[in-house]
Scaffold this motif. Structure first.
Motif, PDB file in Angstrom:
ATOM      1  N   PHE A 457      29.255  26.494 -19.362  1.00 30.63           N
ATOM      2  CA  PHE A 457      29.361  25.743 -20.618  1.00 30.63           C
ATOM      3  C   PHE A 457      29.806  26.569 -21.827  1.00 30.63           C
ATOM      4  CE2 PHE A 457      26.115  23.555 -18.025  1.00 30.63           C
ATOM      5  CZ  PHE A 457      26.757  22.336 -17.881  1.00 30.63           C
ATOM      6  N   GLY A 458      29.986  27.882 -21.677  1.00 30.06           N
ATOM      7  CA  GLY A 458      30.426  28.712 -22.798  1.00 30.06           C
ATOM      8  C   GLY A 458      31.866  28.405 -23.190  1.00 30.06           C
ATOM      9  N   ARG A 459      32.202  28.621 -24.454  1.00 28.54           N
ATOM     10  CA  ARG A 459      33.554  28.394 -24.957  1.00 28.54           C
ATOM     11  C   ARG A 459      33.993  29.555 -25.851  1.00 28.54           C
ATOM     12  NH1 ARG A 459      33.138  25.447 -21.468  1.00 28.54           N
ATOM     13  NH2 ARG A 459      33.449  23.195 -21.353  1.00 28.54           N
ATOM     14  N   GLY A 460      35.317  29.733 -25.996  1.00 28.98           N
ATOM     15  CA  GLY A 460      35.835  30.793 -26.849  1.00 28.98           C
ATOM     16  C   GLY A 460      36.622  30.264 -28.024  1.00 28.98           C
ATOM     17  N   THR A 461      36.692  28.942 -28.161  1.00 27.63           N
ATOM     18  CA  THR A 461      37.477  28.340 -29.243  1.00 27.63           C
ATOM     19  C   THR A 461      36.598  27.972 -30.433  1.00 27.63           C
ATOM     20  OG1 THR A 461      37.193  26.208 -28.148  1.00 27.63           O
ATOM     21  CG2 THR A 461      39.248  27.379 -27.733  1.00 27.63           C
ATOM     22  N   VAL A 462      37.218  27.920 -31.597  1.00 30.40           N
ATOM     23  CA  VAL A 462      36.523  27.436 -32.783  1.00 30.40           C
ATOM     24  C   VAL A 462      36.180  25.964 -32.565  1.00 30.40           C
ATOM     25  CG1 VAL A 462      36.677  27.054 -35.263  1.00 30.40           C
ATOM     26  CG2 VAL A 462      37.823  29.014 -34.214  1.00 30.40           C
ATOM     27  N   GLN A 463      34.939  25.594 -32.845  1.00 38.72           N
ATOM     28  CA  GLN A 463      34.484  24.233 -32.583  1.00 38.72           C
ATOM     29  C   GLN A 463      34.898  23.272 -33.708  1.00 38.72           C
ATOM     30  OE1 GLN A 463      32.920  23.440 -29.410  1.00 38.72           O
ATOM     31  NE2 GLN A 463      34.086  25.355 -29.314  1.00 38.72           N
ATOM     32  N   PRO A 464      35.156  21.995 -33.365  1.00 41.48           N
ATOM     33  CA  PRO A 464      35.638  21.031 -34.362  1.00 41.48           C
ATOM     34  C   PRO A 464      34.741  20.924 -35.587  1.00 41.48           C
ATOM     35  CG  PRO A 464      35.819  20.111 -32.158  1.00 41.48           C
ATOM     36  CD  PRO A 464      35.081  21.407 -32.016  1.00 41.48           C
ATOM     37  N   TRP A 465      33.427  21.008 -35.404  1.00 44.16           N
ATOM     38  CA  TRP A 465      32.523  20.866 -36.547  1.00 44.16           C
ATOM     39  C   TRP A 465      32.581  22.054 -37.509  1.00 44.16           C
ATOM     40  CZ3 TRP A 465      29.389  25.040 -36.068  1.00 44.16           C
ATOM     41  CH2 TRP A 465      29.101  25.499 -34.779  1.00 44.16           C
TER      42      TRP A 465
END
Length: 475
Positions: A457-465
């Motif tokens: 579930f980890g991510r490396g992108t800037v999140q929309p919020w």
């Protein structure tokens, strides 16, 4: 006061933009000066946190344990009749204060600036450290209260520093700068464990708190004189470096300074992936941090002097691996164009599954003390790799709110420091190898589950919020 918040753009875009303007030199730079001074600060933070683990061995009036000073100076310090349960509460009490100031620390650092928040947080901890011998003489409850107050002071340090790095760290130097900064935590453990053992041996356990307290006062003077909240408020930074840092950060999408999307933050899947990984990693880390000297003494039979030196070896390895991983991670991101999310997940898997394997193996070394110390050292060393994994992922997914995110994840990650030692001491009342194997198995299983959850579930992108525009792709 920090008014601007930033979020990242793609690695490829940053690479082009950084190449198109001169990169400020590393040597003599203000950003690396900040990394070194903050590293010294975390050295103080961790030396004050762990010195009680060594002192505890000499504080106990237990003739079955070889805790008396042999061939050193005769000890004049008090000793106490605390049972295993009381010891567990004393060792874990620090974290009850530490957990309270995590999220407030992130908020206050963003609102009022991180410099003085971190400075006074550590100075307060120093003051209570100097009062530790007096509190112990008054009783276990007073010592617990002092340790809780130390935790309150230290709780703001990591959120404050993440907020500061949001303004100081060029995106493609984050792994390097943050691992240098946080290596101080490992060095604080590496140096304070053996030095505390030597102080116990030649003086007595009370001097542990006086010596490290003095080191903390010296740090505060340097911090007050030479550190500033941002490049724009630093009076001595070179114009070249100031422009390099600010221009690398102004390419990041800005959000409104006064708005914090709390609901979106606490419902963010990538944030909870960091929470689970951080909790899992810290279960192993804090169990060893607080109980390794006891394990060395009770199971492996090392004296207080040998104990400190051998207990420090795992953290020396961790420090080395952390710094190397920071260099490798940013090289992969900048030069090899490997996506940030891939780097963070790979480094997290190595830094969590590796320690789990060798921690379990350490419980099956029998009377081979050399092998036991070797396995514990390898376990902790591999853990250092995660410093460039989930540990700095907050700045990847929402640099604008990195201090608050760190406060949230560290709140959950502090729970193992509160309950881990208590559970471990409850499971090892007879101090048998089989009991310690159970402790190691629990820690390894939690580590493994955390690693797998983050990988999923980890991510490396800037999140929309975290932005007012769609998130960028690839970083």
């Amino acid at each position: 006061m920090i008014h601007h918040r930033y979020v990242t753009t793609p690695v490829s875009y940053l690479s082009l933009s950084l190449c198109s303007r001169p990169v400020a030199p590393v040597c003599g730079s203000s950003r690396y000066g900040l990394a070194l001074l903050s590293s010294y600060g975390f050295f103080v933070v961790y030396s004050l946190r762990v010195n009680l683990s060594v002192a505890m061995v000499d504080m106990l009036n237990n003739t079955s344990m070889p805790n008396t000073v042999l061939d050193g100076a005769p000890s004049q310090a008090s000793v106490y009749d605390w049972d295993s349960e009381t010891q567990g509460w004393i060792l874990g009490s620090f974290f009850y204060g530490y957990i309270l100031t995590q999220i407030p620390g992130g908020y206050l650092a963003g609102r009022y600036g991180p410099k003085w928040l971190m400075g006074f947080g550590i100075l307060g901890t120093v003051v209570f450290t100097l009062l530790t011998p007096v509190a112990a003489d008054l009783g276990a409850s007073y010592l617990i209260a002092v340790r809780v107050l130390e935790g309150v002071g230290e709780g703001v340090t990591f959120p404050a520093m993440y907020t500061m790095w949001a303004a100081w760290a060029p995106p493609l130097e984050r792994s390097r700068l943050l691992t240098i900064s946080y290596i101080g935590a490992q060095l604080g453990t590496v140096i304070s464990l053996p030095l505390s053992g030597e102080i116990c041996f030649y003086l007595d356990w009370t001097y542990i708190f006086y010596v490290f307290g003095a080191v903390g006062v010296v740090w505060f003077v340097f911090w007050a004189l030479f550190v500033f909240d941002s490049p724009n408020t630093h009076p001595r930074i070179s114009e070249r470096e100031r422009l390099y840092i600010t221009s690398s950060l102004k390419n990041e999408l800005s959000t409104s300074a006064g708005y914090i999307p709390w609901r979106a933050i606490v419902t963010s899947g990538p944030l909870w992936a960091i929470v689970v990984a951080h909790f899992s990693y810290n279960w192993t880390f804090y169990t060893l941090l607080t109980l390794l000297p006891t394990y060395m003494n009770d199971i492996l039979g090392f004296s207080i002097q040998q104990n400190g030196i051998l207990s420090a070896l795992p953290y020396l390895g961790c420090a080395v691996f952390a710094v190397v991983s920071g260099q490798v991670a940013d090289y992969l991101r900048e030069t090899c164009q490997v996506p940030t999310v891939t780097v963070r997940k790979c480094f997290s898997l190595v830094g969590m599954i590796g320690p789990a394997v060798f921690l379990v193996a350490a419980g099956y070394t029998g009377c081979d003390y050399v092998l036991a110390v070797t396995f514990l050292t390898i376990s902790s060393s591999l853990g250092g790799v995660s410093a460039s994994g989930f540990n700095i992922n907050h700045l990847d997914i929402a640099p604008s709110y990195a201090g608050i995110l760190l406060g949230i994840t560290n709140t959950f990650a502090t729970i193992p420091g509160m309950v881990g030692p208590v559970i471990a001491r409850a499971l090892t009342q007879n101090n048998t190898i089989e009991e310690w194997q159970t402790v190691f198995y629990i820690a390894a299983a939690i580590n493994l589950l955390g690693a797998l959850f983050y990988a999923a579930f980890g991510r490396g992108t800037v999140q929309p919020w975290a932005v007012h525009a769609p998130p960028s792709h690839g970083d």
